[in-house]
Design a protein around this motif. Structure first.
Motif, PDB file in Angstrom:
ATOM      1  N   HIS A 177      -1.551  -3.048  -2.255  1.00 50.99           N
ATOM      2  CA  HIS A 177      -2.552  -2.443  -3.134  1.00 50.99           C
ATOM      3  C   HIS A 177      -3.535  -1.511  -2.427  1.00 50.99           C
ATOM      4  CE1 HIS A 177      -3.811  -6.570  -1.905  1.00 50.99           C
ATOM      5  NE2 HIS A 177      -4.783  -5.848  -1.372  1.00 50.99           N
ATOM      6  N   ASN A 178      -3.220  -1.065  -1.217  1.00 51.03           N
ATOM      7  CA  ASN A 178      -4.123  -0.134  -0.551  1.00 51.03           C
ATOM      8  C   ASN A 178      -3.330   1.004   0.080  1.00 51.03           C
ATOM      9  OD1 ASN A 178      -3.072  -1.262   1.824  1.00 51.03           O
ATOM     10  ND2 ASN A 178      -4.748  -2.726   1.973  1.00 51.03           N
ATOM     11  N   ALA A 179      -4.012   1.878   0.796  1.00 51.36           N
ATOM     12  CA  ALA A 179      -3.357   3.069   1.339  1.00 51.36           C
ATOM     13  C   ALA A 179      -2.218   2.715   2.284  1.00 51.36           C
ATOM     14  CB  ALA A 179      -4.393   3.935   2.061  1.00 51.36           C
ATOM     15  N   ALA A 180      -2.453   1.739   3.165  1.00 58.89           N
ATOM     16  CA  ALA A 180      -1.414   1.350   4.112  1.00 58.89           C
ATOM     17  C   ALA A 180      -0.210   0.761   3.386  1.00 58.89           C
ATOM     18  CB  ALA A 180      -1.971   0.353   5.124  1.00 58.89           C
ATOM     19  N   ALA A 181      -0.454   0.005   2.321  1.00 57.79           N
ATOM     20  CA  ALA A 181       0.650  -0.553   1.537  1.00 57.79           C
ATOM     21  C   ALA A 181       1.431   0.559   0.857  1.00 57.79           C
ATOM     22  CB  ALA A 181       0.113  -1.540   0.506  1.00 57.79           C
ATOM     23  N   GLY A 182       0.729   1.583   0.387  1.00 59.29           N
ATOM     24  CA  GLY A 182       1.419   2.720  -0.212  1.00 59.29           C
ATOM     25  C   GLY A 182       2.315   3.432   0.793  1.00 59.29           C
ATOM     26  N   ALA A 239      12.026   5.823   0.746  1.00 54.63           N
ATOM     27  CA  ALA A 239      12.827   6.825   1.454  1.00 54.63           C
ATOM     28  C   ALA A 239      14.223   6.288   1.743  1.00 54.63           C
ATOM     29  CB  ALA A 239      12.127   7.210   2.756  1.00 54.63           C
ATOM     30  N   ASP A 240      14.325   4.983   1.956  1.00 51.90           N
ATOM     31  CA  ASP A 240      15.639   4.371   2.185  1.00 51.90           C
ATOM     32  C   ASP A 240      16.380   4.097   0.876  1.00 51.90           C
ATOM     33  OD1 ASP A 240      15.343   4.375   4.922  1.00 51.90           O
ATOM     34  OD2 ASP A 240      14.424   2.394   4.984  1.00 51.90           O
ATOM     35  N   TRP A 241      15.682   4.218  -0.245  1.00 50.56           N
ATOM     36  CA  TRP A 241      16.294   3.991  -1.551  1.00 50.56           C
ATOM     37  C   TRP A 241      16.730   5.319  -2.175  1.00 50.56           C
ATOM     38  CZ3 TRP A 241      12.654   0.021  -4.468  1.00 50.56           C
ATOM     39  CH2 TRP A 241      12.866  -1.265  -3.927  1.00 50.56           C
ATOM     40  N   ASP A 242      17.147   6.250  -1.360  1.00 54.37           N
ATOM     41  CA  ASP A 242      17.466   7.575  -1.883  1.00 54.37           C
ATOM     42  C   ASP A 242      18.841   7.655  -2.543  1.00 54.37           C
ATOM     43  OD1 ASP A 242      19.002   7.317   0.361  1.00 54.37           O
ATOM     44  OD2 ASP A 242      18.336   9.163   1.323  1.00 54.37           O
ATOM     45  N   ASP A 243      19.549   6.519  -2.598  1.00 53.84           N
ATOM     46  CA  ASP A 243      20.867   6.532  -3.235  1.00 53.84           C
ATOM     47  C   ASP A 243      20.773   6.465  -4.745  1.00 53.84           C
ATOM     48  OD1 ASP A 243      19.836   3.875  -2.800  1.00 53.84           O
ATOM     49  OD2 ASP A 243      21.786   3.075  -3.432  1.00 53.84           O
ATOM     50  N   ARG A 244      19.613   6.055  -5.285  1.00 52.54           N
ATOM     51  CA  ARG A 244      19.456   5.911  -6.734  1.00 52.54           C
ATOM     52  C   ARG A 244      18.036   6.274  -7.127  1.00 52.54           C
ATOM     53  NH1 ARG A 244      21.215  -0.010  -8.097  1.00 52.54           N
ATOM     54  NH2 ARG A 244      21.180   0.806 -10.206  1.00 52.54           N
ATOM     55  N   PRO A 245      17.804   6.688  -8.376  1.00 48.93           N
ATOM     56  CA  PRO A 245      16.447   7.010  -8.807  1.00 48.93           C
ATOM     57  C   PRO A 245      15.535   5.778  -8.762  1.00 48.93           C
ATOM     58  CG  PRO A 245      18.071   7.862 -10.366  1.00 48.93           C
ATOM     59  CD  PRO A 245      18.806   6.946  -9.434  1.00 48.93           C
ATOM     60  N   VAL A 246      14.255   6.034  -8.480  1.00 48.79           N
ATOM     61  CA  VAL A 246      13.253   4.974  -8.464  1.00 48.79           C
ATOM     62  C   VAL A 246      12.202   5.283  -9.524  1.00 48.79           C
ATOM     63  CG1 VAL A 246      11.462   3.815  -7.118  1.00 48.79           C
ATOM     64  CG2 VAL A 246      13.607   4.496  -6.015  1.00 48.79           C
ATOM     65  N   HIS A 247      11.898   4.275 -10.333  1.00 47.22           N
ATOM     66  CA  HIS A 247      10.904   4.402 -11.395  1.00 47.22           C
ATOM     67  C   HIS A 247       9.770   3.412 -11.116  1.00 47.22           C
ATOM     68  CE1 HIS A 247      13.891   6.780 -13.576  1.00 47.22           C
ATOM     69  NE2 HIS A 247      14.759   5.846 -13.232  1.00 47.22           N
ATOM     70  N   LEU A 248       8.550   3.928 -11.024  1.00 43.99           N
ATOM     71  CA  LEU A 248       7.401   3.098 -10.689  1.00 43.99           C
ATOM     72  C   LEU A 248       6.655   2.665 -11.938  1.00 43.99           C
ATOM     73  CD1 LEU A 248       5.905   5.180  -7.731  1.00 43.99           C
ATOM     74  CD2 LEU A 248       7.444   3.204  -7.582  1.00 43.99           C
ATOM     75  N   ILE A 249       6.253   1.394 -11.935  1.00 44.22           N
ATOM     76  CA  ILE A 249       5.289   0.879 -12.902  1.00 44.22           C
ATOM     77  C   ILE A 249       4.145   0.325 -12.065  1.00 44.22           C
ATOM     78  CG2 ILE A 249       4.833  -0.776 -14.748  1.00 44.22           C
ATOM     79  CD1 ILE A 249       7.840  -0.814 -15.323  1.00 44.22           C
ATOM     80  N   TYR A 250       2.950   0.875 -12.234  1.00 41.24           N
ATOM     81  CA  TYR A 250       1.871   0.397 -11.370  1.00 41.24           C
ATOM     82  C   TYR A 250       0.609   0.123 -12.167  1.00 41.24           C
ATOM     83  CZ  TYR A 250      -1.629   4.161 -10.805  1.00 41.24           C
ATOM     84  OH  TYR A 250      -2.665   5.046 -10.996  1.00 41.24           O
ATOM     85  N   GLY A 251      -0.141  -0.869 -11.679  1.00 38.19           N
ATOM     86  CA  GLY A 251      -1.464  -1.193 -12.192  1.00 38.19           C
ATOM     87  C   GLY A 251      -2.317  -1.617 -11.021  1.00 38.19           C
ATOM     88  N   MET A 252      -3.626  -1.347 -11.087  1.00 37.70           N
ATOM     89  CA  MET A 252      -4.494  -1.651  -9.949  1.00 37.70           C
ATOM     90  C   MET A 252      -5.854  -2.143 -10.418  1.00 37.70           C
ATOM     91  SD  MET A 252      -3.686   1.341  -7.138  1.00 37.70           S
ATOM     92  CE  MET A 252      -4.338   0.311  -5.815  1.00 37.70           C
ATOM     93  N   LEU A 253      -6.529  -2.859  -9.545  1.00 33.40           N
ATOM     94  CA  LEU A 253      -7.912  -3.239  -9.797  1.00 33.40           C
ATOM     95  C   LEU A 253      -8.817  -2.047  -9.550  1.00 33.40           C
ATOM     96  CD1 LEU A 253      -8.087  -6.749  -8.067  1.00 33.40           C
ATOM     97  CD2 LEU A 253      -7.600  -6.221 -10.478  1.00 33.40           C
ATOM     98  N   ASN A 254      -9.975  -2.047 -10.215  1.00 34.12           N
ATOM     99  CA  ASN A 254     -10.903  -0.937 -10.029  1.00 34.12           C
ATOM    100  C   ASN A 254     -11.678  -1.032  -8.723  1.00 34.12           C
ATOM    101  OD1 ASN A 254     -12.871  -2.905 -10.539  1.00 34.12           O
ATOM    102  ND2 ASN A 254     -13.143  -2.279 -12.676  1.00 34.12           N
ATOM    103  N   THR A 255     -11.415  -2.081  -7.937  1.00 34.42           N
ATOM    104  CA  THR A 255     -12.026  -2.210  -6.618  1.00 34.42           C
ATOM    105  C   THR A 255     -11.200  -1.529  -5.530  1.00 34.42           C
ATOM    106  OG1 THR A 255     -10.926  -4.344  -6.353  1.00 34.42           O
ATOM    107  CG2 THR A 255     -13.175  -4.371  -7.202  1.00 34.42           C
ATOM    108  N   LYS A 256     -10.045  -0.976  -5.899  1.00 36.52           N
ATOM    109  CA  LYS A 256      -9.160  -0.313  -4.948  1.00 36.52           C
ATOM    110  C   LYS A 256      -9.237   1.205  -5.108  1.00 36.52           C
ATOM    111  CE  LYS A 256      -7.832  -4.479  -4.060  1.00 36.52           C
ATOM    112  NZ  LYS A 256      -8.301  -5.170  -2.831  1.00 36.52           N
ATOM    113  N   VAL A 257      -8.738   1.921  -4.109  1.00 40.85           N
ATOM    114  CA  VAL A 257      -8.690   3.391  -4.169  1.00 40.85           C
ATOM    115  C   VAL A 257      -7.292   3.777  -4.623  1.00 40.85           C
ATOM    116  CG1 VAL A 257      -9.061   5.536  -2.906  1.00 40.85           C
ATOM    117  CG2 VAL A 257     -10.362   3.486  -2.293  1.00 40.85           C
ATOM    118  N   ALA A 258      -7.146   3.943  -5.932  1.00 39.75           N
ATOM    119  CA  ALA A 258      -5.819   4.124  -6.513  1.00 39.75           C
ATOM    120  C   ALA A 258      -5.120   5.367  -5.982  1.00 39.75           C
ATOM    121  CB  ALA A 258      -5.924   4.175  -8.039  1.00 39.75           C
TER     122      ALA A 258
END
Length: 440
Positions: free
Chosen positions: A327-332, A340-359
């Motif tokens: 949930h932070n920059a390093a995790a991103g 980058a290693d999942w380049d064999d297939r499309p990736v679809h993101l679903i994300y939600g975050m707390l307002n205490t983080k820098v989204a």
């Protein structure tokens, strides 16, 4: 089904107007009233840092639980971690087993009574309850994770732990710890104790300098990643070079290139724990830590993807569903390496975050590697960004995004719009916990 402990925990949240209020005074007062259980704990390994604390504890737990004296038996390992994913009991592990409901209720109520209705935060009073549990059940070693920071964290009342460890430092909890890594490092360095060895993950030089200065003040021996020990990834695992020479270890059980550093840090800690006879290679290969790049293989969310999720269609149309609690920059950045290693297939993101983080800092590195991005609010989390606000953070980085009413709605929309690929739900441990609970 509601548990008795849920009612007690809900009462405890009302003892202090703030969720987080860093201080040791309230904890020390309650511990004194309870005859200082923190002085009766097994030898403790105290862990602080920004990223990888839970992973480090998972590796150490596995290494230590598999090790021990062949004559006297395996090591009994207590562990304290936070936050929990599905139920509070996950935070307190007693000799390899989650704390039982009746025991938890008794300890929480004992702490509640001793607190005399005075102000104390939820994390503080539940940490004291954990100390009572750890003091009353015999074990060989305790793995103790800080909640936030280190210097003023409720766990930082131990006068003489066996070992301290610090994982990689990055920006997180800026409203409590500051927005500069060196300032955050000062707080994390608060767990160092006079004469107690500290094992440190590789850090930026300025951050490492903070730890070196504090260690010099305390005469605390340091074992520094990238200086005194190091790791190098190879095809079938990694090479660890330390004070005992070089050793080849298998691929970590936890996924992602960043886990090489976490596993290496655990191996470096193990060099300080010879008396426990840890099984290092076996622990690295068998560690379990839910919601850290975890693939879901069954449950209602998979059912939303239809029969194709079960592998009954061609690989181009098959779906995979993954969750991650980073949930932070390093995790991103770490997730970006995975994608980058999942380049064999499309990736679809679903994300939600707390307002205490820098989204924006979390979203920036991962969104550019995704075919779509859906933003959601985290259910039952009062500090969650709304779906609209989460979407706006992604759009601000120049990426197209969709706001969805729920994870389920996002999955259905992805299924209808795209032929197949990987779906990754990410951005928060609280969101990951909700997924695990709802998908059971």
């Amino acid at each position: 089904m509601a548990r008795r402990s849920d009612a007690v925990l809900e009462r405890l949240t009302r003892l202090h107007p703030k969720i987080i209020d860093l201080s040791l005074g309230r904890v020390e007062t309650l511990l004194e009233r309870l005859d200082h259980p923190e002085r009766q704990l097994p030898p403790a390994i105290h862990v602080a840092g920004t990223n990888g604390k839970g992973s480090l504890i998972a590796y150490l737990r596995a290494m230590l639980a598999l090790g021990g004296d062949p004559a006297s038996g395996l090591n009994r390992v207590h562990a304290y971690t936070s936050p929990h994913l599905v139920r509070f009991h996950e935070r307190i592990e007693l000799a390899g087993t989650l704390i039982g409901e009746d025991t938890l209720v008794e300890l929480l109520e004992e702490c509640e009574t001793a607190n005399l209705g005075e102000s104390i935060t939820y994390f503080e009073i539940t940490t004291v309850a954990a100390f009572l549990a750890f003091a009353r059940m015999p074990a060989d070693v305790l793995l103790l994770e800080t909640g936030l920071g280190g210097r003023l964290d409720a766990t930082n009342v131990l006068e003489q732990p066996l070992l301290t460890a610090i994982t990689p430092i990055s920006i997180d909890h800026v409203q409590f710890l500051g927005s500069e890594q060196e300032v955050i490092a000062v707080e994390k360095a608060g767990i160092l104790k006079a004469g107690v060895p500290c094992v440190i993950a590789p850090q930026d030089p300025a951050v490492m300098a903070v730890f070196e200065a504090r260690a010099a003040e305390l005469d605390a021996p340091l074992y520094r990643g990238g200086i005194d020990w190091d790791v190098q990834a190879v095809d079938d695992g990694f090479l660890f070079s330390g004070r005992n020479g070089s050793q080849h270890y298998p691929k970590p059980a936890l996924r992602g290139a960043h886990q090489i550093v976490n596993a290496g840090l655990a191996a470096a800690c193990a060099e300080q724990l010879d008396s426990f006879r840890p099984k290092v290679a076996e622990g690295i290969a068998s560690a379990v830590w839910p919601a850290r790049l975890q693939r879901l293989t069954k449950g209602p969310l998979l059912n939303l993807l239809g029969m194709e999720s079960a592998g009954q269609a061609s690989s181009e149309r098959r779906w995979e569903l993954w969750i991650d609690g980073g949930h932070n920059a390093a995790a991103g950045e770490a997730l970006a390496d995975v994608l980058a290693d999942w380049d064999d297939r499309p990736v679809h993101l679903i994300y939600g975050m707390l307002n205490t983080k820098v989204a924006e800092d979390f979203v920036r590195p991962i969104a550019e590697r995704a075919s779509s991005l859906h933003a959601v609010a985290i259910p039952d989390a009062t500090a969650s960004l709304s779906a609209g606000d989460a979407k706006a953070h992604a759009v601000a980085q120049g990426f197209a995004a969709t706001a969805s009413d729920s994870v389920e709605a996002a999955i259905v929309d992805i299924r209808e719009r795209f032929p197949g690929g990987r779906i990754l739900v990410c951005g928060s441990l609280y969101l990951a916990g909700h997924i695990l609970s709802e998908n059971a």
